[in-house]
Design a protein around this motif. Structure first.
Motif, PDB file in Angstrom:
ATOM      1  N   LEU A 141       0.817  -1.209   0.000  1.00 37.56           N
ATOM      2  CA  LEU A 141       0.000   0.000   0.000  1.00 37.56           C
ATOM      3  C   LEU A 141       0.852   1.261   0.000  1.00 37.56           C
ATOM      4  O   LEU A 141       0.454   2.287  -0.578  1.00 37.56           O
ATOM      5  CB  LEU A 141      -0.927   0.003   1.218  1.00 37.56           C
ATOM      6  CG  LEU A 141      -2.163  -0.896   1.164  1.00 37.56           C
ATOM      7  CD1 LEU A 141      -2.998  -0.708   2.419  1.00 37.56           C
ATOM      8  CD2 LEU A 141      -2.997  -0.589  -0.063  1.00 37.56           C
ATOM      9  N   TYR A 142       2.011   1.200   0.638  1.00 37.13           N
ATOM     10  CA  TYR A 142       2.898   2.371   0.657  1.00 37.13           C
ATOM     11  C   TYR A 142       3.259   2.790  -0.764  1.00 37.13           C
ATOM     12  O   TYR A 142       3.119   3.963  -1.134  1.00 37.13           O
ATOM     13  CB  TYR A 142       4.150   2.039   1.464  1.00 37.13           C
ATOM     14  CG  TYR A 142       5.231   3.095   1.378  1.00 37.13           C
ATOM     15  CD1 TYR A 142       5.128   4.287   2.082  1.00 37.13           C
ATOM     16  CD2 TYR A 142       6.359   2.905   0.576  1.00 37.13           C
ATOM     17  CE1 TYR A 142       6.120   5.261   2.003  1.00 37.13           C
ATOM     18  CE2 TYR A 142       7.341   3.862   0.489  1.00 37.13           C
ATOM     19  CZ  TYR A 142       7.226   5.040   1.204  1.00 37.13           C
ATOM     20  OH  TYR A 142       8.192   5.996   1.110  1.00 37.13           O
ATOM     21  N   PHE A 143       3.719   1.838  -1.565  1.00 36.62           N
ATOM     22  CA  PHE A 143       4.087   2.172  -2.937  1.00 36.62           C
ATOM     23  C   PHE A 143       2.855   2.410  -3.803  1.00 36.62           C
ATOM     24  O   PHE A 143       2.858   3.296  -4.661  1.00 36.62           O
ATOM     25  CB  PHE A 143       4.938   1.049  -3.528  1.00 36.62           C
ATOM     26  CG  PHE A 143       6.343   1.017  -3.006  1.00 36.62           C
ATOM     27  CD1 PHE A 143       7.328   1.799  -3.578  1.00 36.62           C
ATOM     28  CD2 PHE A 143       6.677   0.217  -1.935  1.00 36.62           C
ATOM     29  CE1 PHE A 143       8.625   1.782  -3.098  1.00 36.62           C
ATOM     30  CE2 PHE A 143       7.974   0.185  -1.446  1.00 36.62           C
ATOM     31  CZ  PHE A 143       8.953   0.969  -2.023  1.00 36.62           C
ATOM     32  N   GLN A 192      -2.629  12.596   0.813  1.00 37.49           N
ATOM     33  CA  GLN A 192      -2.729  11.140   0.870  1.00 37.49           C
ATOM     34  C   GLN A 192      -2.437  10.623   2.267  1.00 37.49           C
ATOM     35  O   GLN A 192      -3.111   9.720   2.770  1.00 37.49           O
ATOM     36  CB  GLN A 192      -1.773  10.519  -0.139  1.00 37.49           C
ATOM     37  CG  GLN A 192      -1.839   9.008  -0.221  1.00 37.49           C
ATOM     38  CD  GLN A 192      -3.176   8.526  -0.736  1.00 37.49           C
ATOM     39  OE1 GLN A 192      -3.692   9.038  -1.723  1.00 37.49           O
ATOM     40  NE2 GLN A 192      -3.755   7.540  -0.069  1.00 37.49           N
ATOM     41  N   CYS A 193      -1.432  11.205   2.896  1.00 41.69           N
ATOM     42  CA  CYS A 193      -1.064  10.792   4.256  1.00 41.69           C
ATOM     43  C   CYS A 193      -2.190  11.063   5.246  1.00 41.69           C
ATOM     44  O   CYS A 193      -2.643  10.160   5.955  1.00 41.69           O
ATOM     45  CB  CYS A 193       0.210  11.517   4.686  1.00 41.69           C
ATOM     46  SG  CYS A 193       0.595  11.365   6.446  1.00 41.69           S
ATOM     47  N   LEU A 238      -3.208   2.083   7.992  1.00 37.61           N
ATOM     48  CA  LEU A 238      -2.682   3.061   8.953  1.00 37.61           C
ATOM     49  C   LEU A 238      -1.160   3.125   8.890  1.00 37.61           C
ATOM     50  O   LEU A 238      -0.563   4.217   8.794  1.00 37.61           O
ATOM     51  CB  LEU A 238      -3.156   2.687  10.355  1.00 37.61           C
ATOM     52  CG  LEU A 238      -2.722   3.619  11.492  1.00 37.61           C
ATOM     53  CD1 LEU A 238      -3.281   5.011  11.286  1.00 37.61           C
ATOM     54  CD2 LEU A 238      -3.178   3.054  12.842  1.00 37.61           C
ATOM     55  N   ILE A 239      -0.494   1.984   8.920  1.00 35.53           N
ATOM     56  CA  ILE A 239       0.973   1.958   8.902  1.00 35.53           C
ATOM     57  C   ILE A 239       1.514   2.503   7.587  1.00 35.53           C
ATOM     58  O   ILE A 239       2.469   3.294   7.569  1.00 35.53           O
ATOM     59  CB  ILE A 239       1.473   0.520   9.142  1.00 35.53           C
ATOM     60  CG1 ILE A 239       1.111   0.050  10.553  1.00 35.53           C
ATOM     61  CG2 ILE A 239       2.979   0.422   8.932  1.00 35.53           C
ATOM     62  CD1 ILE A 239       1.419  -1.404  10.820  1.00 35.53           C
ATOM     63  N   SER A 240       0.918   2.101   6.475  1.00 31.80           N
ATOM     64  CA  SER A 240       1.420   2.547   5.177  1.00 31.80           C
ATOM     65  C   SER A 240       1.312   4.061   5.028  1.00 31.80           C
ATOM     66  O   SER A 240       2.225   4.700   4.484  1.00 31.80           O
ATOM     67  CB  SER A 240       0.658   1.853   4.048  1.00 31.80           C
ATOM     68  OG  SER A 240      -0.728   2.159   4.103  1.00 31.80           O
ATOM     69  N   HIS A 241       0.230   4.659   5.528  1.00 31.91           N
ATOM     70  CA  HIS A 241       0.074   6.118   5.365  1.00 31.91           C
ATOM     71  C   HIS A 241       0.919   6.895   6.372  1.00 31.91           C
ATOM     72  O   HIS A 241       1.275   8.054   6.118  1.00 31.91           O
ATOM     73  CB  HIS A 241      -1.401   6.492   5.480  1.00 31.91           C
ATOM     74  CG  HIS A 241      -2.199   6.132   4.259  1.00 31.91           C
ATOM     75  ND1 HIS A 241      -2.769   4.895   4.077  1.00 31.91           N
ATOM     76  CD2 HIS A 241      -2.471   6.847   3.145  1.00 31.91           C
ATOM     77  CE1 HIS A 241      -3.389   4.869   2.912  1.00 31.91           C
ATOM     78  NE2 HIS A 241      -3.226   6.034   2.319  1.00 31.91           N
ATOM     79  N   MET A 252       6.029  10.181   6.542  1.00 38.80           N
ATOM     80  CA  MET A 252       7.464  10.284   6.817  1.00 38.80           C
ATOM     81  C   MET A 252       8.259  10.530   5.541  1.00 38.80           C
ATOM     82  O   MET A 252       9.357  11.107   5.588  1.00 38.80           O
ATOM     83  CB  MET A 252       7.937   9.002   7.494  1.00 38.80           C
ATOM     84  CG  MET A 252       7.312   8.765   8.864  1.00 38.80           C
ATOM     85  SD  MET A 252       7.719   7.132   9.548  1.00 38.80           S
ATOM     86  CE  MET A 252       9.494   7.260   9.667  1.00 38.80           C
ATOM     87  N   THR A 253       7.711  10.124   4.404  1.00 40.87           N
ATOM     88  CA  THR A 253       8.410  10.328   3.134  1.00 40.87           C
ATOM     89  C   THR A 253       8.551  11.811   2.810  1.00 40.87           C
ATOM     90  O   THR A 253       9.495  12.212   2.109  1.00 40.87           O
ATOM     91  CB  THR A 253       7.660   9.600   2.005  1.00 40.87           C
ATOM     92  OG1 THR A 253       7.478   8.236   2.370  1.00 40.87           O
ATOM     93  CG2 THR A 253       8.437   9.668   0.703  1.00 40.87           C
ATOM     94  N   LEU A 254       7.616  12.633   3.306  1.00 41.58           N
ATOM     95  CA  LEU A 254       7.724  14.075   3.069  1.00 41.58           C
ATOM     96  C   LEU A 254       8.999  14.658   3.673  1.00 41.58           C
ATOM     97  O   LEU A 254       9.479  15.710   3.226  1.00 41.58           O
ATOM     98  CB  LEU A 254       6.508  14.792   3.658  1.00 41.58           C
ATOM     99  CG  LEU A 254       5.194  14.652   2.869  1.00 41.58           C
ATOM    100  CD1 LEU A 254       4.054  15.261   3.659  1.00 41.58           C
ATOM    101  CD2 LEU A 254       5.334  15.324   1.507  1.00 41.58           C
ATOM    102  N   LEU A 255       9.547  13.977   4.685  1.00 39.53           N
ATOM    103  CA  LEU A 255      10.791  14.434   5.292  1.00 39.53           C
ATOM    104  C   LEU A 255      12.013  13.999   4.492  1.00 39.53           C
ATOM    105  O   LEU A 255      13.123  14.429   4.789  1.00 39.53           O
ATOM    106  CB  LEU A 255      10.902  13.895   6.725  1.00 39.53           C
ATOM    107  CG  LEU A 255       9.722  14.220   7.658  1.00 39.53           C
ATOM    108  CD1 LEU A 255       9.919  13.551   9.013  1.00 39.53           C
ATOM    109  CD2 LEU A 255       9.567  15.726   7.800  1.00 39.53           C
TER     110      LEU A 255
END
Length: 792
Positions: free
Chosen positions: A304-306, A336-337, A663-666, A671-674
Motif C-alpha cells: 500500500l505504501y508504494f 494522501q497521508c 494506517l501503517i502505510s500512510h 514520513m516520506t515528506l521528510l
C-alpha cells in the motif's frame, strides 16, 4: 474389435450435509474416529492406486490391539468426552477379534474395473446453480465395503502436490478414505460415515488451516476443534429457529424502542455503527492471531505504501501542471497521508483504500479553467466546491441514500472498474507519447537525420558537428530508456505477481514474492534508471519546499460564486458518492467472505468530513479508489486454486480484516515528506509502469473483461463458468456488447477535450443503473441477466 464389453452403472445422488445438532451420530463419529484415524501428511504418490495401497497396508499394520491406542496423543487439546469415547473404543477393540484384511479384495471393491481405475463410491461437494452444478475439486471422500472388515476405519491423506483423480476432481489435495463392514447399522454405514467427514471437509476455511498443519497432532486437533465449533454453531441455529410465542410482543417492543431512542433519519448510520463498532478494537489485534498475520501486515503495508504514494505523486504532477503549481506534489502526498490515516481510523470498512483519482484530477482541471474564464481566485473556488460537496455527501449519508446502491449490479461496477483501468493506461500512454514528442521526434532529430544523409560519416568534422546537433535537443536514448523502464516495471511486477502459479521454489517463497511484487519492481527499476543509466537524462518531478497547510481565507467570495460552486459541488458529490459506494460494494462482495459487516453510510460520512477538511487547506480530494481497494483485499486474503477442465480459478478462503495495514502505510507516506530527495530519485517512467501494473492486475476476476476476451477465444476453449452453462452464447455476447457501448460512452465523457462533458460523467453513471433495470430486461430475459450479473 475383440475387446471385452462391460457395462458400468453410474448414479449421482444428492445427499444433505450432516446436521451435527440434530443427527447424534455426526459428532460421535468424528470424536470416535478422528483421534484414531490414520493421518498421512504430504504424501508424494499421485496415483490413486498407489495411494490406496499405502493406506490399506497402514490400516492392516495398525490393526493390532496394542497399536490402536498408539495414535492417541496425550498432547492433543481435546475434550474429556472425546478422550473417554476413544478410550472406550480402544478397550472394545482390544477385547475383540483381530481383523483379517484382504487388501486385494478391498481394492477390487474400491474400483469399478481392475484395469480402468474408476472409483465406485465417492462423496464430493458441489455448488448448485439454476441448470447445473460445479464440483469442489480440492478434496474427495472415497468409500468402500468389504466382508473381511469387522469395524469401520477412516484414513485421511494430505497430498504433497495436487492430484488428478478424474474429470470432476482434477486438483485434489485431501483424500478421505472410509472402510466399512458389509453389514452395518443404517446410521453407521459407509455412506453415513462418509457424509459426516464430507461435511467437515466441505468447509474451505478448515481445508486452508489443514494445509498449514505441520504435524499429525496439529492436523487432528484442528479437525476436533472445528467439529466442536460446528456443533455449537448448528445447535445455536436450531435454538433460534424454534418458534417463540412471544415473537409478536418482542417485535412490537423492539419497534417501539427504535421509535423512542432513534431519530428516523440517521437510522442507517446507527445500524452501520451497531454492526461495526463491536469489531473496532479487534481490527487492530485479531490479525496477529491468524496464520502468517504479522507477515501479511508487513507485506500489505509495504504494498500500500508504494501503491498509494506513487499514484499520489503522479496525480500531484498532473494537478500541478493543470493548476500552475497551486496544488503541488508535496500537497498531494500530504493529502494522501492525512486522508489515509483519517479514514483508516474512523471508517466503517477499513479495507477500502482512499486516494485521489483520475476523474478527480480532471475535475480539478475543470475548476481551474473556469476560474481563468471568469477571473476567480482558484483556492477560494476550490474550497467552496469541496465544502458544497461535503454538505451533499453528509445529506446522502444521513438520509440513507446509499441504499439505492442495491440497484447497482456487478456489471455496472465492473464497467466502472474497467474505466478506471483504462484511465491508468491512458495516463501512462500520454506520458510516454509526450516524452517521445519532446526527445525523439523533434526538429533537432530531423536535422540530425538529414545531416547524415548529406555528408560522409567517415569525416571527423561531420561526426563532430552531428554530435553537437544531436545533444542540443535530440535525446533519443532518453526516450528509449523511458519506454524500457516503464515496460520493465510492469513486466517485472506482473511476473512476480503471477509467480505463485509457477512450480519454482517453495509455496511460502512464491507467496512472499507475490506479496512484494510491486515494491520490488519499483525499487529495482528505480535503481536501474538512476544508477546504471545515470548519464542519460530522465524526466522527474520537482519537490519544492512550501507551506502545506495554509488555510483558505475566502477574501473575494460573492453570492454568484457561492451559487455556481454549489452546482459544481453537487456534480462532484454525485461522482464521489458513486465512486465510494462502488468501491465499497466491490470490497464487500460475497466472494470476499468478509465477516465484520458493511458500513456504507458511515464510510460516506467519513469521506464527507475528510474532504471538507482537505478543501479548507487546498489539498487534493479523495474517496474510495479502484483498483487499489480490491487489490488491498486480495493482499490480505488466503486463496485456494481450483482447476476445472484445464482452467485455473482462484477462490478466496478468508480475508484478514484489519486497520493496521492502511494506517501503517500512510504513516510511512507522511514520513516520506521528510525525505524529499528520495522522491526525486524515482524516475517518471517507473510511475507510468506502476499505472500499467495497477491496470493489468485489476483485471483479475473482472467478469466483464473475461467476457470481452470470449469474442476472440475459440469456443472449445471457453471456461466452464456458470454463465457459459446457463446462458446461450449469443445472449452472452449481446450482454457484453451492450456493456462495451456503456464503457465507450463513459470513456468519451471522461477523456473528451470538451470541458463540460466531464461534468456529465457522474450523471451517466446514474443513467447506467437505470439502463440496467429498465431497458436491459426488455432485451435479454431476466433469467439470463440473473446468471450473467449475479454476485458470486
Amino acid at each position: 474389435d475383440g475387446a471385452q464389453i462391460q457395462l458400468v452403472y453410474n448414479k449421482s445422488e444428492h445427499i444433505p450435509l450432516k446436521d451435527f445438532a440434530a443427527e447424534i451420530r455426526g459428532g460421535k463419529d468424528i470424536k470416535e474416529f478422528i483421534l484414531s484415524a490414520l493421518v498421512l501428511l504430504d504424501v508424494q504418490d499421485t496415483s490413486i492406486g498407489d495411494l490406496l495401497e499405502i493406506i490399506l497396508r497402514r490400516i492392516k499394520q495398525t490393526n493390532l490391539p496394542h497399536n490402536v491406542g498408539a495414535t492417541i496423543s496425550p498432547s492433543l487439546s481435546v475434550s474429556s468426552a472425546t478422550t473417554a469415547m476413544i478410550s472406550n473404543t480402544v478397550s472394545s477393540i482390544a477385547s475383540g477379534h483381530r481383523e483379517n484384511l484382504n487388501i486385494e479384495e478391498i481394492k477390487q471393491a474400491i474400483f469399478v474395473n481392475d484395469r480402468v481405475r474408476i472409483l465406485a463410491k465417492t462423496v464430493q461437494a458441489t455448488t448448485a446453480t439454476e441448470t447445473n452444478w460445479t464440483y469442489d475439486q480440492s478434496w474427495l471422500a472415497i468409500m468402500c465395503t468389504s466382508p473381511s472388515i469387522l469395524k469401520r476405519h477412516v484414513a485421511i491423506a494430505r497430498l504433497k502436490n495436487p492430484c488428478n483423480l478424474g474429470r470432476n476432481c482434477q486438483e485434489a489435495r485431501f483424500i478421505v478414505f472410509v472402510l466399512s463392514p458389509m453389514r452395518e447399522k443404517g446410521t453407521k454405514n459407509f455412506l453415513e460415515t462418509g457424509r459426516t467427514f464430507a461435511t467437515i471437509f466441505a468447509d474451505i476455511e478448515l481445508r486452508a488451516k489443514l494445509l498449514k498443519a505441520a504435524t499429525q497432532q496439529e492436523f487432528i486437533s484442528i479437525i476436533d476443534k472445528h467439529t466442536d465449533h460446528l456443533m455449537e454453531q448448528q445447535t445455536a441455529v436450531t435454538r433460534t429457529s424454534l418458534p417463540d410465542p412471544f415473537d409478536d410482543i418482542n417485535n412490537a417492543a423492539e419497534a417501539s424502542k427504535d421509535k423512542i431512542y432513534y431519530f428516523p433519519m440517521p437510522s442507517d448510520i446507527c445500524m452501520d455503527l451497531s454492526r461495526r463498532l463491536p469489531h473496532y478494537l479487534s481490527d487492530y489485534y485479531d490479525i496477529f492471531q491468524t496464520h502468517r498475520g504479522p507477515q501479511k501486515v508487513l507485506s500489505t503495508a509495504v504494498f500500500l505504501y508504494f501503491a498509494c504514494l506513487l499514484p499520489s505523486i503522479a496525480f500531484g504532477v498532473l494537478n500541478s501542471q493543470a493548476t500552475n503549481n497551486q496544488i503541488s506534489v508535496p500537497k498531494a502526498v500530504a493529502s494522501q497521508c492525512l486522508g489515509g490515516i483519517f479514514f483508516s481510523i474512523f471508517a466503517g470498512q477499513p479495507l477500502i483504500v482512499v486516494m485521489t483519482t483520475a476523474p478527480l484530477t480532471l475535475y480539478v482541471k475543470v475548476i481551474y479553467t473556469l476560474c481563468g474564464w471568469y477571473g476567480l481566485d482558484f483556492r477560494d473556488t476550490y474550497a467552496l466546491v469541496g465544502l458544497w460537496n461535503s454538505f451533499f455527501l453528509i445529506i446522502y449519508s444521513i438520509f440513507g441514500v446509499s441504499k439505492i446502491m442495491k440497484w447497482s449490479t456487478r456489471s455496472t461496477e465492473e464497467i466502472f472498474a474497467l474505466f478506471v483501468s483504462i484511465a491508468f493506461l491512458v495516463d501512462a500512454s500520454r506520458h510516454v507519447y509526450k516524452n517521445f514528442t519532446l526527445t525523439y521526434s523533434t526538429t533537432s532529430c530531423a536535422q540530425y537525420d538529414e545531416y547524415w544523409e548529406k555528408y560522409d560519416t567517415n569525416k571527423s568534422s561531420a561526426i563532430a558537428s552531428a554530435s553537437e546537433l544531436l545533444h542540443s535537443r535530440c535525446s533519443r536514448d532518453s526516450s528509449l530508456l523511458y519506454l524500457l523502464l516503464a515496460l520493465g516495471t510492469v513486466w517485472l511486477g506482473t511476473f512476480l505477481y503471477k509467480f505463485k502459479q509457477t512450480p519454482y521454489l517453495t509455496s511460502a517463497k512464491r507467496e512472499l514474492l507475490t506479496d512484494y511484487a510491486l515494491p520490488v519492481s519499483v525499487i529495482i527499476m528505480s535503481l536501474i534508471g538512476s544508477i546504471f543509466f545515470s548519464e542519460i537524462h530522465l524526466p522527474s518531478f520537482t519537490v519544492n519546499a512550501e507551506q502545506l497547510f495554509a488555510v483558505v481565507r475566502f477574501k473575494s467570495v460573492n453570492i454568484k460564486q457561492i451559487i455556481g460552486t454549489g452546482i459544481l459541488g453537487f456534480s462532484l458529490s454525485l461522482l464521489m458518492f458513486l465512486d465510494q459506494n462502488i468501491a465499497g460494494a466491490i470490497v464487500n462482495s460475497p466472494a470476499n467472505k468478509l465477516k465484520k459487516g458493511k458500513a456504507f453510510h458511515v464510510d460516506l460520512f467519513v469521506i464527507a468530513i475528510l474532504n471538507g477538511l482537505l478543501s479548507l487547506f487546498g489539498l487534493t480530494w479523495m474517496h474510495g479508489a479502484l483498483p487499489l481497494s480490491p487489490l488491498h483485499v486480495k493482499a490480505l486474503a488466503d486463496t485456494e486454486e481450483r482447476v476445472e477442465q484445464g482452467h485455473i480459478q482462484s477462490v478466496i478462503v478468508k480475508v484478514r480484516e484489519t486497520r493496521l495495514t492502511a494506517l501503517i502505510s500512510h504513516i510511512f507516506i507522511g514520513m516520506t515528506l521528510l525525505m524529499r530527495h528520495v522522491l526525486k530519485g524515482i524516475p517518471m517512467p517507473v510511475l507510468d509502469g506502476l499505472f500499467l501494473y495497477l491496470a493489468l492486475t485489476s483485471l483479475d476476476g473482472n467478469q466483464f473483461f473475461e467476457r470481452v476476451t470470449l469474442f476472440f477465444t475459440e469456443q472449445a476453449a471457453y471456461p466452464p463458468n456458470h454463465y457459459i452453462r446457463q446462458v446461450p452464447q449469443r445472449k452472452i455476447h449481446l450482454f457484453t456488447f451492450l456493456q462495451l457501448i456503456q464503457l465507450s460512452i463513459l470513456c468519451i465523457l471522461g477523456f473528451s477535450p470538451i470541458l463540460y462533458t466531464k461534468l456529465i460523467l457522474p450523471i451517466w453513471l446514474v443513467a447506467m443503473v437505470g439502463f440496467r433495470y429498465r431497458i436491459l430486461p426488455k432485451i435479454i430475459a431476466t433469467k439470463y441477466l440473473r446468471a450473467l450479473d449475479q454476485r458470486l
